[in-house]
Scaffold this motif. Structure first.
Motif, mmCIF file in Angstrom:
data_model
loop_
_atom_site.group_PDB
_atom_site.id
_atom_site.type_symbol
_atom_site.label_atom_id
_atom_site.label_comp_id
_atom_site.label_asym_id
_atom_site.label_seq_id
_atom_site.Cartn_x
_atom_site.Cartn_y
_atom_site.Cartn_z
ATOM 1 N N PRO A 46 0.814 -1.229 0.000
ATOM 2 C CA PRO A 46 0.000 0.000 0.000
ATOM 3 C C PRO A 46 0.843 1.273 0.000
ATOM 4 C CG PRO A 46 -0.932 -1.614 1.495
ATOM 5 C CD PRO A 46 0.381 -2.188 1.032
ATOM 6 N N ALA A 47 1.959 1.269 0.727
ATOM 7 C CA ALA A 47 2.794 2.480 0.765
ATOM 8 C C ALA A 47 3.400 2.764 -0.607
ATOM 9 C CB ALA A 47 3.899 2.329 1.815
ATOM 10 N N GLN A 48 3.752 1.707 -1.344
ATOM 11 C CA GLN A 48 4.292 1.925 -2.696
ATOM 12 C C GLN A 48 3.214 2.491 -3.620
ATOM 13 O OE1 GLN A 48 5.757 -2.081 -3.124
ATOM 14 N NE2 GLN A 48 7.890 -1.419 -2.995
ATOM 15 N N GLN A 105 1.073 11.396 1.705
ATOM 16 C CA GLN A 105 2.343 11.770 2.361
ATOM 17 C C GLN A 105 2.409 11.145 3.759
ATOM 18 O OE1 GLN A 105 1.871 16.037 1.835
ATOM 19 N NE2 GLN A 105 3.673 16.123 0.504
ATOM 20 N N LEU A 106 1.270 11.121 4.454
ATOM 21 C CA LEU A 106 1.258 10.513 5.790
ATOM 22 C C LEU A 106 1.504 9.003 5.711
ATOM 23 C CD1 LEU A 106 -1.703 12.390 7.538
ATOM 24 C CD2 LEU A 106 0.747 12.753 7.836
ATOM 25 N N ASP A 132 8.012 4.488 10.721
ATOM 26 C CA ASP A 132 7.345 3.567 11.639
ATOM 27 C C ASP A 132 6.557 4.323 12.704
ATOM 28 O OD1 ASP A 132 7.088 0.935 11.258
ATOM 29 O OD2 ASP A 132 8.950 0.339 12.248
ATOM 30 N N LEU A 133 6.313 5.592 12.465
ATOM 31 C CA LEU A 133 5.521 6.413 13.378
ATOM 32 C C LEU A 133 4.266 6.854 12.626
ATOM 33 C CD1 LEU A 133 8.439 8.633 14.734
ATOM 34 C CD2 LEU A 133 7.335 6.716 15.929
#
Ligand code: FAD
Length: 149
Positions: free
Chosen positions: A78-80, A135-136, A144-145
């Motif tokens: 998902p981040a990609q 961006q978040l 990792d935050l």
């Protein structure tokens, strides 16, 4: 992969198509529109704009191709997808804006496709995750935050 991720993956490609259309319109105009006795495409400032637009277009398509390869391998995260969605909306909007500049007054009319693409891209920048939310997502993957849960 959940349907929302599929939609975002589709946007990664679709928005680059809008960028391509704007780039084509700008190149075409720069070759034919003469100002001060020569085509505007023969000026360094216009060529610099076209080159920068093309570089971002190529980078976006290569990113889409890379994400497509990961998807075929079942390795796309998902981040990609967020990286792709963010880039494939943000950069085509800039390409559309530069195309609008190169087309001059005609760029704001319905005679060119540029403003239609720009309005569509502005909508796409909001649905399937705004730029800020992607961006978040990327920021969470990097640090990792999480700002949100
Ligand atoms: C053309 C179009 C079609 C749509 N289609 C669908 C659909 O089919 N199904 C569906 O469910 N929804 C759909 N939507 C809704 C879309 O998903 C939402 O508009 C989008 O998620 C933003 O939510 P919001 O409008 O409530 O804005 P808000 O949540 O109020 O956000 C406003 C602004 O604040 C920013 N923001 C929010 N939180 C943060 C934060 N923590 N840090 C920094 N900035 C932040 C956002 O990025 C945005 O710029 C559609 C929207 C549009 C424009």
């Amino acid at each position: 992969m959940p349907p929302s991720y599929e939609a975002r993956f589709g946007i990664v490609w679709g928005a680059m198509g809008a960028a391509r259309s704007c780039l084509d319109a700008a190149i075409s105009r720069s070759r034919t529109r003469e100002v001060f006795g020569k085509p505007i495409g023969a000026t360094q400032l216009i060529q610099a704009k076209l080159a920068d637009m093309f570089v971002e277009y190529e980078k976006g398509v290569l990113l889409a191709l890379h994400l497509g390869s990961l998807k075929e391998l079942g390795a796309l995260t998902p981040a990609q997808i967020s990286v792709g969605k963010l880039n494939s909306v943000r950069e085509p909007i800039q390409i559309a804006r530069e195309a609008r500049v190169i087309l001059g007054g005609d760029g704001v009319t319905s005679g060119s496709p540029v403003m239609r693409h720009m309005a569509n891209l502005e909508s796409v920048s909001t649905y399937e995750g705004t730029n800020e939310i992607h961006q978040l997502v990327v920021g969470r993957a990097l640090t990792d935050l999480a700002e949100f849960s």
